[in-house]
Design a protein around this motif. Structure first.
Motif, short mmCIF file in Angstrom:
data_model
loop_
_atom_site.label_atom_id
_atom_site.label_comp_id
_atom_site.label_asym_id
_atom_site.label_seq_id
_atom_site.Cartn_x
_atom_site.Cartn_y
_atom_site.Cartn_z
N ASN A 159 -38.62 -25.62 17.77
CA ASN A 159 -37.35 -25.67 18.49
C ASN A 159 -37.11 -27.04 19.11
OD1 ASN A 159 -36.61 -23.02 17.92
ND2 ASN A 159 -37.58 -22.20 19.76
N LEU A 160 -38.16 -27.63 19.66
CA LEU A 160 -38.01 -28.96 20.26
C LEU A 160 -37.70 -30.01 19.20
CD1 LEU A 160 -40.96 -28.92 22.84
CD2 LEU A 160 -38.52 -28.67 23.31
N VAL A 161 -38.43 -29.97 18.09
CA VAL A 161 -38.18 -30.92 17.01
C VAL A 161 -36.80 -30.72 16.42
CG1 VAL A 161 -38.91 -31.63 14.69
CG2 VAL A 161 -40.62 -31.22 16.47
N GLY A 162 -36.42 -29.46 16.18
CA GLY A 162 -35.11 -29.17 15.60
C GLY A 162 -33.96 -29.61 16.49
N SER A 163 -34.06 -29.34 17.79
CA SER A 163 -33.00 -29.74 18.72
C SER A 163 -32.89 -31.26 18.81
CB SER A 163 -33.27 -29.15 20.11
OG SER A 163 -33.22 -27.74 20.08
N ALA A 164 -34.04 -31.93 18.91
CA ALA A 164 -34.03 -33.39 19.00
C ALA A 164 -33.47 -34.02 17.72
CB ALA A 164 -35.44 -33.91 19.26
N LEU A 165 -33.86 -33.48 16.58
CA LEU A 165 -33.38 -34.01 15.30
C LEU A 165 -31.88 -33.79 15.15
CD1 LEU A 165 -34.56 -35.42 12.82
CD2 LEU A 165 -34.84 -33.19 11.75
N TRP A 166 -31.40 -32.64 15.59
CA TRP A 166 -29.97 -32.33 15.53
C TRP A 166 -29.17 -33.33 16.36
CZ3 TRP A 166 -27.20 -27.51 17.94
CH2 TRP A 166 -25.96 -27.33 17.30
N LEU A 167 -29.67 -33.62 17.55
CA LEU A 167 -28.99 -34.60 18.41
C LEU A 167 -28.98 -35.99 17.77
CD1 LEU A 167 -30.46 -33.49 21.86
CD2 LEU A 167 -28.06 -33.33 21.18
N VAL A 178 -18.99 -32.55 18.25
CA VAL A 178 -20.01 -33.39 18.88
C VAL A 178 -20.14 -33.09 20.37
CG1 VAL A 178 -20.67 -35.76 19.45
CG2 VAL A 178 -19.79 -35.23 17.17
N PHE A 179 -19.02 -33.15 21.11
CA PHE A 179 -19.08 -33.15 22.57
C PHE A 179 -19.08 -31.75 23.20
CE2 PHE A 179 -17.28 -37.35 21.55
CZ PHE A 179 -18.25 -38.14 22.16
N ALA A 180 -18.47 -30.77 22.53
CA ALA A 180 -18.49 -29.41 23.06
C ALA A 180 -19.48 -28.52 22.34
CB ALA A 180 -17.09 -28.79 22.97
N GLY A 181 -19.98 -29.00 21.20
CA GLY A 181 -20.92 -28.20 20.43
C GLY A 181 -22.33 -28.76 20.43
N VAL A 182 -22.54 -29.81 19.66
CA VAL A 182 -23.91 -30.28 19.41
C VAL A 182 -24.59 -30.82 20.67
CG1 VAL A 182 -25.33 -31.88 18.10
CG2 VAL A 182 -23.38 -30.78 17.01
N LEU A 183 -23.90 -31.71 21.40
CA LEU A 183 -24.57 -32.34 22.54
C LEU A 183 -25.03 -31.33 23.60
CD1 LEU A 183 -22.57 -35.68 23.04
CD2 LEU A 183 -24.73 -35.27 21.83
N PRO A 184 -24.15 -30.46 24.10
CA PRO A 184 -24.66 -29.48 25.07
C PRO A 184 -25.63 -28.47 24.45
CG PRO A 184 -22.35 -29.04 24.56
CD PRO A 184 -22.68 -30.36 23.95
N ALA A 185 -25.34 -28.01 23.23
CA ALA A 185 -26.24 -27.03 22.60
C ALA A 185 -27.60 -27.65 22.31
CB ALA A 185 -25.62 -26.50 21.31
N GLY A 186 -27.61 -28.91 21.86
CA GLY A 186 -28.88 -29.57 21.55
C GLY A 186 -29.71 -29.84 22.79
N VAL A 187 -29.07 -30.34 23.85
CA VAL A 187 -29.80 -30.62 25.09
C VAL A 187 -30.35 -29.32 25.69
CG1 VAL A 187 -29.56 -31.44 27.46
CG2 VAL A 187 -28.54 -32.73 25.59
N LEU A 188 -29.51 -28.28 25.72
CA LEU A 188 -29.99 -27.00 26.23
C LEU A 188 -31.03 -26.39 25.31
CD1 LEU A 188 -26.63 -25.43 27.47
CD2 LEU A 188 -28.49 -26.34 28.85
N GLY A 189 -30.94 -26.70 24.02
CA GLY A 189 -31.95 -26.22 23.08
C GLY A 189 -33.33 -26.76 23.40
N LEU A 190 -33.40 -27.98 23.92
CA LEU A 190 -34.68 -28.54 24.34
C LEU A 190 -35.27 -27.72 25.48
CD1 LEU A 190 -33.75 -32.34 24.26
CD2 LEU A 190 -35.18 -31.12 22.62
N TYR A 191 -34.42 -27.34 26.42
CA TYR A 191 -34.89 -26.52 27.56
C TYR A 191 -35.29 -25.12 27.09
CZ TYR A 191 -34.91 -24.15 32.07
OH TYR A 191 -35.28 -23.41 33.18
N ILE A 192 -34.43 -24.49 26.29
CA ILE A 192 -34.72 -23.14 25.80
C ILE A 192 -35.98 -23.15 24.94
CG2 ILE A 192 -33.83 -21.23 24.41
CD1 ILE A 192 -32.35 -21.74 27.07
N GLY A 193 -36.11 -24.18 24.10
CA GLY A 193 -37.28 -24.26 23.23
C GLY A 193 -38.57 -24.45 24.01
N TRP A 194 -38.51 -25.22 25.08
CA TRP A 194 -39.72 -25.48 25.87
C TRP A 194 -40.24 -24.20 26.54
CZ3 TRP A 194 -43.25 -29.13 26.26
CH2 TRP A 194 -44.11 -29.11 27.36
N TYR A 195 -39.33 -23.35 26.98
CA TYR A 195 -39.73 -22.15 27.71
C TYR A 195 -39.73 -20.90 26.84
CZ TYR A 195 -39.44 -24.75 32.07
OH TYR A 195 -39.65 -25.66 33.08
#
Length: 244
Positions: free
Chosen positions: A133-141, A105-122
């Motif tokens: 990418n935005l929907v997938g990252s948000a849903l994962w979180l 949760v804390f070393a994997g999903v949370l940082p990867a998911g939050v950064l996935g929102l940034y990576i997906g947007w750009y």
């Protein structure tokens, strides 16, 4: 006196065979995860954008370093996720299950998911991939936070259901790469017709098919398995009630 010396009936062999059969999936699952990570992660460890399959946006110097962190956190998530869904590990090593769960949760999903929102947007792969990418990252979180909350509230049945969905989304990146292969094969002959000669548009479309279809298929399959197990757990109780 004879009754006291009578041995208890042996355990039905079908139970052991059934349990063994249900556990065999963990080996190919871990092998698939290791193979995917061994193939996908090393190019990012060079810290050279030229070796990345994702092209950094022009003028965005923050994108690639965050992409590398996203990949590394995603690697942690995929590695620890296998232990989270492994029934034998969960039953025999409860403390290990809790530790790997917190790492997930804390070393994997949370940082990867939050950064996935940034990576997906750009992303430079087009609007369809951006939304996926935005929907997938948000849903994962969301599903992971729900799973963590259920564990904190000791609602373990619901925790396993939400964690199974989180696991499905964690593995969707691997399935999307697999789906991209037939998508590219099918769409390549249509570059001059459907895509007006634009190979880039064709590649973006193939990528879009993978990133949309992979989480959808895995979530549907996961919920089907969860519902099947739920119905299987109800049958013995129903049968015991009918035999009274």
């Amino acid at each position: 006196m004879t009754s006291t010396l009578t041995a208890p009936p042996p355990t039905p062999p079908t139970h052991r065979a059934q349990v063994w059969w249900r556990r065999t999936w963990i080996v190919p699952l871990m092998m698939a995860a290791v193979a995917f990570l061994a193939f996908s992660v090393p190019p990012y460890l060079t810290f050279d954008p030229a070796h990345s399959c994702l092209e950094p946006p022009p003028g965005n110097d923050l994108y690639y370093p965050l992409l590398v962190v996203h990949v590394l956190c995603g690697t942690i998530a995929m590695s620890t996720a296998c232990f989270q869904v492994w029934p034998a590990f969960r039953a025999r090593h409860r403390r290990g299950h809790r530790i790997t769960g917190r790492i997930y949760v804390f070393a994997g999903v949370l940082p990867a998911g939050v950064l996935g929102l940034y990576i997906g947007w750009y992303t430079s792969a087009g609007p369809s991939v951006r939304v996926a990418n935005l929907v997938g990252s948000a849903l994962w979180l969301i599903v992971t936070i729900a799973a963590f909350r259920m564990a904190r509230q000791r609602r373990y049945d619901e925790h396993r259901r939400w964690m199974s969905r989180s696991f499905a989304l964690a593995m969707s990146i691997a399935l999307s790469r697999v789906i991209n292969i037939p998508a590219m094969i099918i769409l390549t002959p249509r570059v001059d017709t459907t895509f007006g000669g634009s190979e880039e548009m064709m590649q973006n479309t193939a990528t879009s098919i993978g990133v949309w279809l992979s989480p959808l298929l895995l979530l549907l399959f996961t919920d089907w398995l969860l519902e099947r197990r739920k119905q299987g757990a109800r049958r013995p109780a129903t049968n015991r009630g009918d035999n009274r």
